[in-house]
Design a protein around this motif. Sequence first.
Motif, mmCIF file in Angstrom:
data_model
loop_
_atom_site.group_PDB
_atom_site.id
_atom_site.type_symbol
_atom_site.label_atom_id
_atom_site.label_comp_id
_atom_site.label_asym_id
_atom_site.label_seq_id
_atom_site.Cartn_x
_atom_site.Cartn_y
_atom_site.Cartn_z
ATOM 1 N N PRO A 158 -55.994 45.221 -65.282
ATOM 2 C CA PRO A 158 -54.980 44.852 -66.287
ATOM 3 C C PRO A 158 -54.678 45.983 -67.266
ATOM 4 C CG PRO A 158 -56.551 43.072 -66.005
ATOM 5 C CD PRO A 158 -57.114 44.245 -65.275
ATOM 6 N N ALA A 159 -55.708 46.741 -67.641
ATOM 7 C CA ALA A 159 -55.492 47.885 -68.541
ATOM 8 C C ALA A 159 -54.709 48.984 -67.833
ATOM 9 C CB ALA A 159 -56.829 48.427 -69.035
ATOM 10 N N ILE A 160 -54.991 49.213 -66.557
ATOM 11 C CA ILE A 160 -54.231 50.204 -65.786
ATOM 12 C C ILE A 160 -52.772 49.797 -65.701
ATOM 13 C CG2 ILE A 160 -53.984 51.283 -63.523
ATOM 14 C CD1 ILE A 160 -56.975 50.968 -63.115
ATOM 15 N N PHE A 161 -52.543 48.503 -65.465
ATOM 16 C CA PHE A 161 -51.175 47.997 -65.371
ATOM 17 C C PHE A 161 -50.418 48.191 -66.682
ATOM 18 C CE2 PHE A 161 -48.299 44.289 -65.924
ATOM 19 C CZ PHE A 161 -47.377 44.597 -64.943
ATOM 20 N N VAL A 239 -42.411 47.296 -60.794
ATOM 21 C CA VAL A 239 -43.858 47.419 -61.029
ATOM 22 C C VAL A 239 -44.463 46.055 -61.326
ATOM 23 C CG1 VAL A 239 -45.626 48.457 -62.489
ATOM 24 C CG2 VAL A 239 -43.625 49.790 -61.826
ATOM 25 N N PHE A 240 -43.767 45.238 -62.098
ATOM 26 C CA PHE A 240 -44.253 43.887 -62.382
ATOM 27 C C PHE A 240 -44.379 43.071 -61.103
ATOM 28 C CE2 PHE A 240 -43.657 44.378 -66.942
ATOM 29 C CZ PHE A 240 -44.556 43.460 -67.462
ATOM 30 N N LYS A 241 -43.449 43.265 -60.168
ATOM 31 C CA LYS A 241 -43.487 42.524 -58.907
ATOM 32 C C LYS A 241 -44.716 42.879 -58.072
ATOM 33 C CE LYS A 241 -39.772 39.882 -58.676
ATOM 34 N NZ LYS A 241 -39.836 38.414 -58.411
ATOM 35 N N THR A 242 -45.229 44.105 -58.251
ATOM 36 C CA THR A 242 -46.372 44.546 -57.446
ATOM 37 C C THR A 242 -47.714 44.127 -58.020
ATOM 38 O OG1 THR A 242 -46.596 46.687 -58.591
ATOM 39 C CG2 THR A 242 -45.032 46.577 -56.762
ATOM 40 N N ARG A 245 -50.539 42.148 -56.205
ATOM 41 C CA ARG A 245 -51.268 42.769 -55.101
ATOM 42 C C ARG A 245 -52.491 43.563 -55.559
ATOM 43 N NH1 ARG A 245 -46.233 45.268 -51.512
ATOM 44 N NH2 ARG A 245 -45.063 43.302 -51.282
ATOM 45 N N TRP A 246 -52.488 44.013 -56.821
ATOM 46 C CA TRP A 246 -53.588 44.899 -57.207
ATOM 47 C C TRP A 246 -54.166 44.639 -58.600
ATOM 48 C CZ3 TRP A 246 -52.786 48.373 -61.348
ATOM 49 C CH2 TRP A 246 -51.453 48.492 -61.763
ATOM 50 N N VAL A 247 -53.542 43.766 -59.383
ATOM 51 C CA VAL A 247 -54.071 43.445 -60.710
ATOM 52 C C VAL A 247 -54.828 42.129 -60.643
ATOM 53 C CG1 VAL A 247 -53.521 43.029 -63.126
ATOM 54 C CG2 VAL A 247 -52.136 44.646 -61.791
ATOM 55 N N SER A 248 -56.066 42.145 -61.070
ATOM 56 C CA SER A 248 -56.896 40.934 -61.092
ATOM 57 C C SER A 248 -57.327 40.642 -62.511
ATOM 58 C CB SER A 248 -58.128 41.109 -60.187
ATOM 59 O OG SER A 248 -58.899 42.221 -60.594
ATOM 60 N N TYR A 249 -57.018 39.423 -62.963
ATOM 61 C CA TYR A 249 -57.383 39.013 -64.304
ATOM 62 C C TYR A 249 -58.693 38.228 -64.272
ATOM 63 C CZ TYR A 249 -52.648 40.456 -65.470
ATOM 64 O OH TYR A 249 -51.500 41.193 -65.647
ATOM 65 N N GLY A 250 -59.397 38.239 -65.405
ATOM 66 C CA GLY A 250 -60.734 37.680 -65.436
ATOM 67 C C GLY A 250 -60.815 36.211 -65.067
ATOM 68 N N GLU A 251 -59.809 35.441 -65.444
ATOM 69 C CA GLU A 251 -59.881 34.014 -65.203
ATOM 70 C C GLU A 251 -59.514 33.650 -63.767
ATOM 71 O OE1 GLU A 251 -55.795 34.961 -66.865
ATOM 72 O OE2 GLU A 251 -57.902 35.452 -67.275
ATOM 73 N N GLU A 252 -58.988 34.605 -62.993
ATOM 74 C CA GLU A 252 -58.569 34.291 -61.634
ATOM 75 C C GLU A 252 -59.737 34.380 -60.663
ATOM 76 O OE1 GLU A 252 -55.340 36.859 -60.723
ATOM 77 O OE2 GLU A 252 -53.977 35.891 -62.126
#
Length: 252
Positions: A158-161, A239-242, A245-252
Amino acid sequence: MSNFILQSTDEKFYKSLGNTLYMTVLGTPLCLVAGLLLAVLLNQKVRAMPIFRTFFYLPSIVPLVASSMLWLWILNPQYGLLNNILQKLGLYQPNWLTDPRFTKPALLIMGVWGVGSIMIIFLAALQDVPRTLYEAAEIDGANALKRFFYITLPGISPAIFFQLIMGIINNFQYFTQAYLMIGSSTGGGLNVVSGGAENSLLFYALYLYQNAFNLFKMGKASAMAWILFVVVAVVTAVVFKTQDRWVSYGEE
């Protein structure tokens, strides 16, 4: 509408867009990687680590104009610190300010120097990654490289995003450093209508500024502003659409 059509026949418009894409495509990931590597190094448990963190963060709080003027001195081909070091090492000393092959790389170097704000966000994200994941991976035999790619990067995605989005937006509006470099290299003052050597420093925001406040072509400048808005909106939307595929949030 005529102002939009006018852009299609303007060579400087395409040149400025190309220079801006260069800085966005190369500068954004370069600063992200540099900030992440610094954050990883400064996340180690070493004595006097707060001092090191302060040392690497300080350049990012220096006003942009002041840091740019400092780098213009460092990059000066006659008496600059960087070329003096290269000379002592027996290496080629480029003309960073006027050689079109090196003007944009010089700006990339300036950008990497100020990655302290990127570093501090990555550092906060790294400290939020659960230590139990590293311990479990180490027990399973994962080496440091695997732990970095399979635990660290997903954990701070998430920080990278966020940094990626902000970097793209900032680089599409790249202005101050090029503006000061042109004024320094031309000797014509900061208000000279120039794009540097072979227009290698003619970034989109700079060309928009020149049209509006040097040439007083307000219609053309307004059209350029709308084009920039649409381009940035489209790129950030992609970028938001992608992110799924690669951003994982803690609650997921």
